[in-house]
Structure formats: structure tokens, C-alpha cells
Design an enzyme around this catalytic site. Sequence first.
Site, PDB file in Angstrom:
ATOM      1  N   LEU A  36       0.776  -1.265   0.074  1.00 55.70           N
ATOM      2  CA  LEU A  36      -0.059  -0.013   0.001  1.00 55.70           C
ATOM      3  C   LEU A  36       0.705   1.315  -0.190  1.00 55.70           C
ATOM      4  CD1 LEU A  36      -2.909  -1.100   2.295  1.00 55.70           C
ATOM      5  CD2 LEU A  36      -2.794  -1.311  -0.170  1.00 55.70           C
ATOM      6  N   THR A 124       8.180  -4.798 -18.629  1.00 53.52           N
ATOM      7  CA  THR A 124       7.670  -3.854 -19.268  1.00 53.52           C
ATOM      8  C   THR A 124       8.508  -3.834 -20.723  1.00 53.52           C
ATOM      9  OG1 THR A 124       7.404  -1.334 -19.499  1.00 53.52           O
ATOM     10  CG2 THR A 124       9.279  -2.171 -18.003  1.00 53.52           C
ATOM     11  N   ASP A 125       7.697  -3.060 -21.729  1.00 56.17           N
ATOM     12  CA  ASP A 125       8.596  -2.848 -23.086  1.00 56.17           C
ATOM     13  C   ASP A 125       9.510  -1.808 -22.737  1.00 56.17           C
ATOM     14  OD1 ASP A 125       6.807  -0.457 -22.798  1.00 56.17           O
ATOM     15  OD2 ASP A 125       6.037  -0.871 -24.615  1.00 56.17           O
ATOM     16  N   GLU A 126       9.589  -1.025 -21.752  1.00 49.38           N
ATOM     17  CA  GLU A 126      10.674  -0.015 -21.699  1.00 49.38           C
ATOM     18  C   GLU A 126      12.001  -0.473 -21.496  1.00 49.38           C
ATOM     19  OE1 GLU A 126       9.874   3.440 -19.267  1.00 49.38           O
ATOM     20  OE2 GLU A 126       7.510   3.505 -19.697  1.00 49.38           O
ATOM     21  N   TYR A 148      13.662   3.932 -13.777  1.00 44.44           N
ATOM     22  CA  TYR A 148      12.598   2.998 -13.550  1.00 44.44           C
ATOM     23  C   TYR A 148      12.703   1.917 -14.422  1.00 44.44           C
ATOM     24  CZ  TYR A 148       8.112   0.658 -15.130  1.00 44.44           C
ATOM     25  OH  TYR A 148       7.274  -0.271 -15.423  1.00 44.44           O
ATOM     26  N   LYS A 152      13.625  -2.356 -13.636  1.00 47.87           N
ATOM     27  CA  LYS A 152      12.787  -3.405 -14.228  1.00 47.87           C
ATOM     28  C   LYS A 152      13.634  -4.418 -15.008  1.00 47.87           C
ATOM     29  CE  LYS A 152       8.811  -3.916 -14.147  1.00 47.87           C
ATOM     30  NZ  LYS A 152       8.024  -4.509 -13.056  1.00 47.87           N
ATOM     31  N   PRO A 203      -0.489  19.125 -19.205  1.00 49.39           N
ATOM     32  CA  PRO A 203       0.922  19.467 -19.510  1.00 49.39           C
ATOM     33  C   PRO A 203       1.502  18.332 -20.650  1.00 49.39           C
ATOM     34  CG  PRO A 203       0.934  18.371 -17.310  1.00 49.39           C
ATOM     35  CD  PRO A 203      -0.479  18.375 -17.896  1.00 49.39           C
ATOM     36  N   TYR A 205       4.403  16.919 -22.651  1.00 48.79           N
ATOM     37  CA  TYR A 205       5.645  17.064 -22.484  1.00 48.79           C
ATOM     38  C   TYR A 205       6.445  17.184 -24.066  1.00 48.79           C
ATOM     39  CZ  TYR A 205       5.426  14.842 -17.900  1.00 48.79           C
ATOM     40  OH  TYR A 205       5.257  14.458 -16.737  1.00 48.79           O
ATOM     41  N   GLY A 273      15.457  12.308 -20.859  1.00 50.01           N
ATOM     42  CA  GLY A 273      15.755  11.165 -21.038  1.00 50.01           C
ATOM     43  C   GLY A 273      14.655  10.143 -21.954  1.00 50.01           C
TER      44      GLY A 273
HETATM   45  P1  NAD Z   1       0.815   0.676  -9.876  1.00 48.60           P
HETATM   46  O1  NAD Z   1       1.953   1.752  -9.715  1.00 48.60           O
HETATM   47  O2  NAD Z   1      -0.585   0.931 -10.150  1.00 48.60           O
HETATM   48  O3  NAD Z   1       0.836  -0.350  -8.711  1.00 48.60           O
HETATM   49  C1  NAD Z   1       1.872  -0.996  -8.060  1.00 48.60           C
HETATM   50  C2  NAD Z   1       1.313  -1.682  -6.954  1.00 48.60           C
HETATM   51  O4  NAD Z   1       2.461  -2.182  -6.145  1.00 48.60           O
HETATM   52  C3  NAD Z   1       0.585  -0.804  -5.840  1.00 48.60           C
HETATM   53  O5  NAD Z   1      -0.346  -1.379  -5.130  1.00 48.60           O
HETATM   54  C4  NAD Z   1       1.694  -0.791  -4.731  1.00 48.60           C
HETATM   55  O6  NAD Z   1       1.088  -0.363  -3.358  1.00 48.60           O
HETATM   56  C5  NAD Z   1       2.538  -2.078  -4.845  1.00 48.60           C
HETATM   57  N1  NAD Z   1       3.789  -2.124  -4.272  1.00 48.60           N
HETATM   58  C6  NAD Z   1       4.808  -1.217  -4.602  1.00 48.60           C
HETATM   59  N2  NAD Z   1       5.974  -1.347  -3.863  1.00 48.60           N
HETATM   60  C7  NAD Z   1       5.606  -2.673  -3.417  1.00 48.60           C
HETATM   61  C8  NAD Z   1       6.449  -3.346  -2.578  1.00 48.60           C
HETATM   62  N3  NAD Z   1       7.738  -3.047  -2.264  1.00 48.60           N
HETATM   63  N4  NAD Z   1       5.814  -4.588  -1.747  1.00 48.60           N
HETATM   64  C9  NAD Z   1       4.488  -4.479  -1.934  1.00 48.60           C
HETATM   65  N5  NAD Z   1       3.774  -3.911  -2.944  1.00 48.60           N
HETATM   66  C10 NAD Z   1       4.270  -2.939  -3.327  1.00 48.60           C
HETATM   67  O7  NAD Z   1       1.401  -0.380 -10.959  1.00 48.60           O
HETATM   68  P2  NAD Z   1       0.745  -0.810 -12.352  1.00 48.60           P
HETATM   69  O8  NAD Z   1       0.675   0.302 -13.429  1.00 48.60           O
HETATM   70  O9  NAD Z   1      -0.468  -1.569 -12.061  1.00 48.60           O
HETATM   71  O10 NAD Z   1       1.626  -1.797 -12.891  1.00 48.60           O
HETATM   72  C11 NAD Z   1       1.890  -3.244 -12.129  1.00 48.60           C
HETATM   73  C12 NAD Z   1       3.029  -3.972 -12.950  1.00 48.60           C
HETATM   74  O11 NAD Z   1       3.110  -3.800 -14.251  1.00 48.60           O
HETATM   75  C13 NAD Z   1       4.477  -3.130 -12.560  1.00 48.60           C
HETATM   76  O12 NAD Z   1       5.455  -4.254 -12.131  1.00 48.60           O
HETATM   77  C14 NAD Z   1       4.871  -2.450 -13.928  1.00 48.60           C
HETATM   78  O13 NAD Z   1       6.326  -2.331 -14.015  1.00 48.60           O
HETATM   79  C15 NAD Z   1       4.196  -3.576 -15.035  1.00 48.60           C
HETATM   80  N6  NAD Z   1       3.760  -2.668 -16.089  1.00 48.60           N
HETATM   81  C16 NAD Z   1       2.901  -1.429 -16.064  1.00 48.60           C
HETATM   82  C17 NAD Z   1       2.426  -1.040 -17.411  1.00 48.60           C
HETATM   83  C18 NAD Z   1       1.519   0.070 -17.270  1.00 48.60           C
HETATM   84  O14 NAD Z   1       1.218   0.766 -18.404  1.00 48.60           O
HETATM   85  N7  NAD Z   1       1.033   0.545 -15.985  1.00 48.60           N
HETATM   86  C19 NAD Z   1       3.154  -1.474 -18.647  1.00 48.60           C
HETATM   87  C20 NAD Z   1       3.706  -2.467 -18.557  1.00 48.60           C
HETATM   88  C21 NAD Z   1       4.365  -3.050 -17.380  1.00 48.60           C
HETATM   89  O1  DAU Z   2       5.296   1.160 -21.768  1.00 45.70           O
HETATM   90  C1  DAU Z   2       4.853   0.584 -20.491  1.00 45.70           C
HETATM   91  C2  DAU Z   2       5.370   1.668 -19.376  1.00 45.70           C
HETATM   92  O2  DAU Z   2       4.050   2.623 -19.719  1.00 45.70           O
HETATM   93  C3  DAU Z   2       5.044   1.001 -18.069  1.00 45.70           C
HETATM   94  O3  DAU Z   2       6.226   0.246 -17.807  1.00 45.70           O
HETATM   95  C4  DAU Z   2       5.083   2.394 -16.965  1.00 45.70           C
HETATM   96  O4  DAU Z   2       5.034   1.703 -15.617  1.00 45.70           O
HETATM   97  C5  DAU Z   2       4.074   3.198 -17.213  1.00 45.70           C
HETATM   98  O5  DAU Z   2       4.195   4.278 -16.312  1.00 45.70           O
HETATM   99  C6  DAU Z   2       3.937   3.792 -18.752  1.00 45.70           C
HETATM  100  O6  DAU Z   2       5.374   4.624 -18.872  1.00 45.70           O
HETATM  101  P1  DAU Z   2       5.240   5.918 -19.666  1.00 45.70           P
HETATM  102  O7  DAU Z   2       6.087   6.766 -19.278  1.00 45.70           O
HETATM  103  O8  DAU Z   2       5.134   5.664 -21.207  1.00 45.70           O
HETATM  104  O9  DAU Z   2       3.683   6.668 -19.280  1.00 45.70           O
HETATM  105  P2  DAU Z   2       3.108   7.947 -18.819  1.00 45.70           P
HETATM  106  O10 DAU Z   2       1.610   7.700 -18.628  1.00 45.70           O
HETATM  107  O11 DAU Z   2       3.865   8.496 -17.455  1.00 45.70           O
HETATM  108  O12 DAU Z   2       3.658   8.702 -20.123  1.00 45.70           O
HETATM  109  C7  DAU Z   2       2.996   8.364 -21.411  1.00 45.70           C
HETATM  110  C8  DAU Z   2       3.605   9.365 -22.440  1.00 45.70           C
HETATM  111  O13 DAU Z   2       2.923  10.584 -22.230  1.00 45.70           O
HETATM  112  C9  DAU Z   2       4.954   9.659 -22.148  1.00 45.70           C
HETATM  113  O14 DAU Z   2       5.812  10.015 -23.604  1.00 45.70           O
HETATM  114  C10 DAU Z   2       5.273  10.726 -21.499  1.00 45.70           C
HETATM  115  C11 DAU Z   2       4.020  11.757 -21.717  1.00 45.70           C
HETATM  116  N1  DAU Z   2       3.254  12.556 -20.741  1.00 45.70           N
HETATM  117  C12 DAU Z   2       3.214  12.033 -19.669  1.00 45.70           C
HETATM  118  C13 DAU Z   2       2.508  12.692 -18.496  1.00 45.70           C
HETATM  119  C14 DAU Z   2       2.395  12.131 -17.217  1.00 45.70           C
HETATM  120  C15 DAU Z   2       3.131  13.706 -20.976  1.00 45.70           C
HETATM  121  O15 DAU Z   2       3.325  14.272 -22.156  1.00 45.70           O
HETATM  122  N2  DAU Z   2       2.483  14.554 -19.896  1.00 45.70           N
HETATM  123  C16 DAU Z   2       2.475  14.120 -18.582  1.00 45.70           C
HETATM  124  O16 DAU Z   2       1.924  14.916 -17.851  1.00 45.70           O
END
Ligand code: NAD
Ligand code: DAU
Length: 334
Positions: A36, A124-126, A148, A152, A203, A205, A273
Amino acid sequence: MNHLLITGGAGFIGSNFVRYMLRKYPHLKITNLDALTYAGNLDNLKDIESDSRYRFVHGNICDEKKVAEAMEGCDAVVNFAAETHVDRSIHEGGVFVETDVRGVFVLCEEARKRNVKRFLHISTDEVYGSRLEGYFKETDMLSPSSPYSSAKAGGELLARSYFVTYKLPVLVTRSSNNFGPYQYPEKLIPLFTTNLIENKPVPVYGDGKQVRDWLYVEDQCDGLDLVLQKGEVGEIYNCGSHNEEFNINVTKAILKLLGKGDDLITYVQDRPGHDRRYAVDTDKIQKLGWKRQHNFMQGLEKTVKWYVENEAWWHAIKQKQADYKAWMEKQYGA
Ligand code: NAD
Ligand code: DAU
């Protein structure tokens, strides 16, 4: 599989996956281990919290005792727990290394002792970094750009080493940008949607021409379940939707759905970056039988509608996090 340990199940994808699995498998038990953090929210699981098949353990994946307690009786693990936001990793990277690398180590060690049947690690694809054309295959080199994505990459390499060294049945997924209900309003789509509902600027970027591939979270859950059940151990599976869009087009689509004007767009300084484009080849997961069900606009309409109807959920969250908000204002002038 009878009893799954899901870590990070109170976050965005994790909570959607807990709900999806309980709905799909009537005899499955789930334990959710979650620390949490700011991103974890038990409100995400209100509708299933009293289901007798579900158990919540409050704890950190870096804490050996809590991990052992949570893994008791489980025959498979799905690790979602992570620090996930790129901007936060630029602000303060230490906790990313701790959770996204060391936490994976603690989970693998416990899973190895218990001989779990499957260990699905969500990456993640990142980890591939950016590419302007073409699609990354699972065999391509890793070249992560942010603290990040580097953490990962470290975590998934460590998990795979447990397959090679100890025959722990590890599977890894590398997914593209998810979107849908319960996503924390710091990520692009929920941040912009909620700002616009409140008539606040959004905003963008840099020049807004970065490309992301948008995967609706229900399609993600289908894919993860398939890899968990049918994936070959030791293998990595990309998961993406071929819903590639410029950020500025995503922004304009949200504006249109909410009936707002372009005057609410503010171009701000670029993310340090900043990866220009992510795109993955999905042949391998498609061969397992996966196909996305949502194109970008179908997913976006459902998502925007959910945020419009669930204002209380995100309003409470957006009041918090004063320190991070102050840093973001300084960083981006937004
Ligand atoms: P999120 O940030 O919404 O949730 C992360 C959860 O992990 C939260 O409930 C947090 O409390 C819990 N957590 C964090 N640190 C912890 C710890 N040390 N011990 C136990 N619990 C912990 O994340 P999300 O967007 O749902 O992503 C979930 C997974 O999928 C991550 O591993 C992320 O890297 C991966 N992922 C996310 C995306 C995306 O677009 N959101 C895409 C590809 C991969
Ligand atoms: O590709 C998978 C990843 O996607 C996951 O592994 C990450 O956990 C998840 O956060 C996400 O990463 P991104 O950096 O791509 O997501 P984000 O939503 O932060 O940003 C998406 C795009 O939008 C990115 O090019 C940055 C841009 N952006 C983001 C924010 C928050 C803006 O232009 N303005 C903003 O305020």
C-alpha cells in the site's frame, strides 16, 4: 493452479487482474500481498474484498517474513508489485532499485524454497528502450533509459536467472502502456482525463510527438492469464496492442470525448531521457492464442466514461502527494 499469490494487487493492473481471475475461475483462491504505497489503494478491490476466496496481506515484497507468510499454501506467483512511474524514478530512484530489483530477489528465493509451479514476472516494454521504426522482438538487446526501466530490466534478468540456475518455472511478460479503470492519476490518460473534467490544463511534454502503444487493461489481463496457464517456462512474451498513437493525438482524443477545447493544452519542458517511441512485436503471444479485443478508441471511451463516473475515487487521490506535486511543478513548470 489452485491458489495464486498476487503481489501489488492493490495497484492498477494488479487489481484488475485479481477481479478478472476471481470472475473467470470459480475455485481459484487469491492472496494479495501489497505494501500500500502511494499507488496501492484497497478501494480498487472494494467489490471483492469479502469474497471468501480472497485474502489480503499488508506487506512489502522486500520483507522476507511477510513474503513467506503470504506465499504459504500458494502454488503460483504473479508479481506486479513495483514502483512504476518514470517521472518519480527521475525524482527519487532508490526505492525503484529496492522494490523492482531486490523485491524480485526476495520473491524468487521464497518461491524456490517452496517449489511453486509457475512464477509470472510482469516486466515492461520499456526495458528495450526507444526505437523510431519497426518492432522489438523478445530476443532483442535491452537498452533501458530511465532509472525505472533499468530497475525493471534488473528485476526481470534476476527472475530469469532463477529459471536457468534453479529451474524455478519463471515466465516474463513485457507489456506496452496499459490504460483503463483504476489507473493512478499521474499517468498520461488518467491525469489528463481528470484534469480536463476539472477544466484544468494538461501538460504535454516536449513536442507531444512521442509514440506509445496503448493496451486496454482487460486485454492485458487476458494476455497475462494465457501466459500464466500456457506459456513455456523460461520464456519471455511481449504484449502490445498495435494501438500506436502520438501523445498529442491521445490528448486531443480525450479533449474531444469530454467536449473541451485545445486551449487547455499546455506544452511544457520535455521529460529528461524521454523515450521517443515504444513498439513491440507480438507474434509470440499471438501464437499462444492471444488477440486484443479493444482498439484505442474503444478502450479510451470506456476509460474516460469510468473516470467521469468515479470522481470520488480519483478526487481523494489527487488531494495527496504535495511533495511530488511541488517537484513536478519545478521540473515541468506544470
Ligand atoms: P501501480 O503503480 O498502479 O501499482 C503498483 C502496486 O504495487 C501498488 O499497489 C503498490 O502499493 C504495490 N507495491 C509497490 N511497491 C511494493 C512493495 N515493495 N511491496 C509490495 N507492494 C508494493 O502499477 P501498475 O501500473 O499496475 O503496474 C503493475 C506492474 O506492471 C508493474 O510491475 C509495472 O512495471 C508493470 N507494467 C505496467 C505497465 C503500465 O502501463 N501501467 C505496462 C507494462 C508493465
Ligand atoms: O510502456 C510501459 C510503461 O508505460 C510502464 O512500464 C510504466 O509503468 C508506465 O508508467 C508507462 O510509462 P510511460 O512513461 O510511457 O507512461 P506515462 O503515462 O507516464 O507517459 C506516457 C507518455 O505521455 C510519455 O511519452 C510521457 C507523456 N506525458 C506523460 C505525463 C504524465 C506527458 O506528455 N505529460 C504528462 O503529464
